[in-house]
Design a protein around this motif. Structure first.
Motif, PDB file in Angstrom:
ATOM      1  N   THR A 118      49.848   5.030  -5.262  1.00 33.90           N
ATOM      2  CA  THR A 118      51.016   5.084  -6.134  1.00 33.90           C
ATOM      3  C   THR A 118      50.657   4.392  -7.447  1.00 33.90           C
ATOM      4  OG1 THR A 118      52.532   5.029  -4.238  1.00 33.90           O
ATOM      5  CG2 THR A 118      53.439   4.459  -6.394  1.00 33.90           C
ATOM      6  N   PHE A 119      50.667   5.132  -8.531  1.00 33.67           N
ATOM      7  CA  PHE A 119      50.305   4.596  -9.835  1.00 33.67           C
ATOM      8  C   PHE A 119      51.529   4.015 -10.532  1.00 33.67           C
ATOM      9  CE2 PHE A 119      47.124   7.918  -8.972  1.00 33.67           C
ATOM     10  CZ  PHE A 119      45.957   7.196  -9.153  1.00 33.67           C
ATOM     11  N   GLN A 120      51.276   3.226 -11.550  1.00 35.26           N
ATOM     12  CA  GLN A 120      52.362   2.656 -12.331  1.00 35.26           C
ATOM     13  C   GLN A 120      53.167   3.760 -13.007  1.00 35.26           C
ATOM     14  OE1 GLN A 120      50.598  -0.155 -15.056  1.00 35.26           O
ATOM     15  NE2 GLN A 120      50.451  -1.785 -13.519  1.00 35.26           N
ATOM     16  N   ALA A 121      54.431   3.476 -13.201  1.00 30.75           N
ATOM     17  CA  ALA A 121      55.302   4.461 -13.851  1.00 30.75           C
ATOM     18  C   ALA A 121      54.750   4.807 -15.228  1.00 30.75           C
ATOM     19  CB  ALA A 121      56.715   3.902 -13.968  1.00 30.75           C
ATOM     20  N   GLY A 122      54.782   6.052 -15.575  1.00 26.73           N
ATOM     21  CA  GLY A 122      54.255   6.510 -16.856  1.00 26.73           C
ATOM     22  C   GLY A 122      52.824   6.988 -16.798  1.00 26.73           C
TER      23      GLY A 122
END
Length: 375
Positions: free
Chosen positions: A187-191
């Protein structure tokens, strides 16, 4: 006893004419003595069940047994070789399958003895052949189903989940691919998103597309290496930098599902090598991910382990990514389809065998031909 002579009167009444009997009939009726004594066993032996002129009375019980027992063997072998037991404990699975071969050998011995001491056809021989077909069919199709669908499903369930510091997500511009080599879901950072301007492909029958994943507002990773790559098949342009794979148009997509198919990974690596040469970038430890929507619920799902023959519980499966659920659904669908196909095959085989057995007694009996030699 008495002996029948060649001048034995034949016909009614006191003045009946004397008609000679054929030598073969006389020899048989007088204990097999004479020039045609070889006919004696034929006339002395009781007619066999399958002898011509003696139609078989079909018994429906062995017919049902020869349908459902081989079918049950197929379902048993397919289930053992296709689902979690073969994935987690293959030795135990093969031991269970070997029990079927032992049972099959016993039926082969029974069939051999039946054919040796009783020349009539029996259901034992037919059952031995049909059971062997079902065993081999179940094992081969089950292993194929395991490697294509169920093994990737269970592998993803057992891999770790990368959610970054305090669950805020992984920053693809800072974190190295070496740090999350065991992750099945990232899960990557938002954006975070993929950079379509550096997308490329490799063509071999199928178009294998790749594009580097970068953090929000970042054009070049801080580590100067592109370790995270979004992937897909037949979803990019051949002549330009273009990428339309996975959830490419969703602003909520910032999750990557690990690709573990070794055959596909080889071609994705070649696509990345071409991108490295074309864009003058470095990707020493590429991790290939299917770009999808997801969040904390997906991470919680992949932390769970497969708990039984068919996988994890329904509650956990509801939170899995659609791509992961599709693997298990397809694997179980194949189980249903193959089981139904095998049942139809067993019904067809038993029907043909029953028809063959029933028609064995429709020709003229040889006893009638011998006795019919009398003028």
């Amino acid at each position: 006893g008495f002996s029948v002579s060649e001048s034995t009167p034949l016909g009614p009444g006191p003045g009946r004419a004397k008609r000679p009997l054929p030598h073969s009939v006389l020899a048989a009726m007088n204990g097999g003595q004479g020039m045609d004594a070889e006919i004696t066993p034929l006339l002395k032996k009781p007619p066999a069940l399958f002898s011509p002129g003696h139609r078989m009375r079909m018994n429906i019980v062995p017919m049902f047994l020869n349908i459902f027992i081989p079918w049950g063997i197929f379902v048993y072998c397919f289930g053992l070789s296709s689902f979690y037991l073969m994935y987690a404990a293959p030795l135990l699975a093969w031991i269970c399958i070997s029990l079927v071969f032992i049972l099959w050998m016993l039926f082969v011995i029974v069939a051999f003895c039946a054919r040796r001491y009783d020349p009539d056809p029996t259901w034992f021989t037919f059952f031995s052949i049909l059971a062997l077909i079902c065993v081999i069919w179940g094992i081969v199709s089950g292993l194929a189903n395991l490697h294509k669908y169920e093994a990737p499903y269970f592998t993803l369930l057992e891999m770790s989940v990368a959610t970054g510091v305090n669950g805020t997500g992984v920053n693809p511009s800072v974190i190295s691919g070496e740090d999350v080599m065991d992750a099945g879901l990232i899960t990557f950072q938002a954006g975070s998103s993929f950079d379509a301007t550096k997308a490329w492909h490799f063509m071999k029958g199928t178009l294998y597309c790749v594009a580097p994943i970068l953090g929000h507002g970042v054009s070049v990773p801080m580590r100067q290496t592109y370790d995270f790559w979004a992937i897909g098949k037949d979803c990019c342009s051949i002549t330009a930098s273009d990428f339309r794979c996975g959830s490419w148009g969703s602003t909520q997509a910032h999750t990557g599902l690990r690709e573990i198919n070794e055959a596909d990974l080889e071609f994705y690596r070649l696509a990345v090598q071409q991108a490295e040469s074309l864009y003058d970038i470095m990707a020493p430890h590429p991790i290939f991910l299917k770009w999808t929507e997801g969040g904390s619920s997906l991470g919680s799902a992949l932390r769970s382990r497969a708990g039984g023959l068919f996988g994890s519980s329904g509650l956990v499966q509801e939170a899995l990514p659609p791509e992961v659920k599709a693997l298990h659904i397809k694997g179980f669908s194949n189980f249903i389809v193959f089981s139904g196909s095998n049942l139809l095959f067993c019904v067809f085989a038993v029907t043909l065998a029953s028809a063959r057995f029933a028609f064995l007694g429709r020709s003229r009996s040889p006893y009638d031909e011998v006795l019919g030699e009398a003028p």
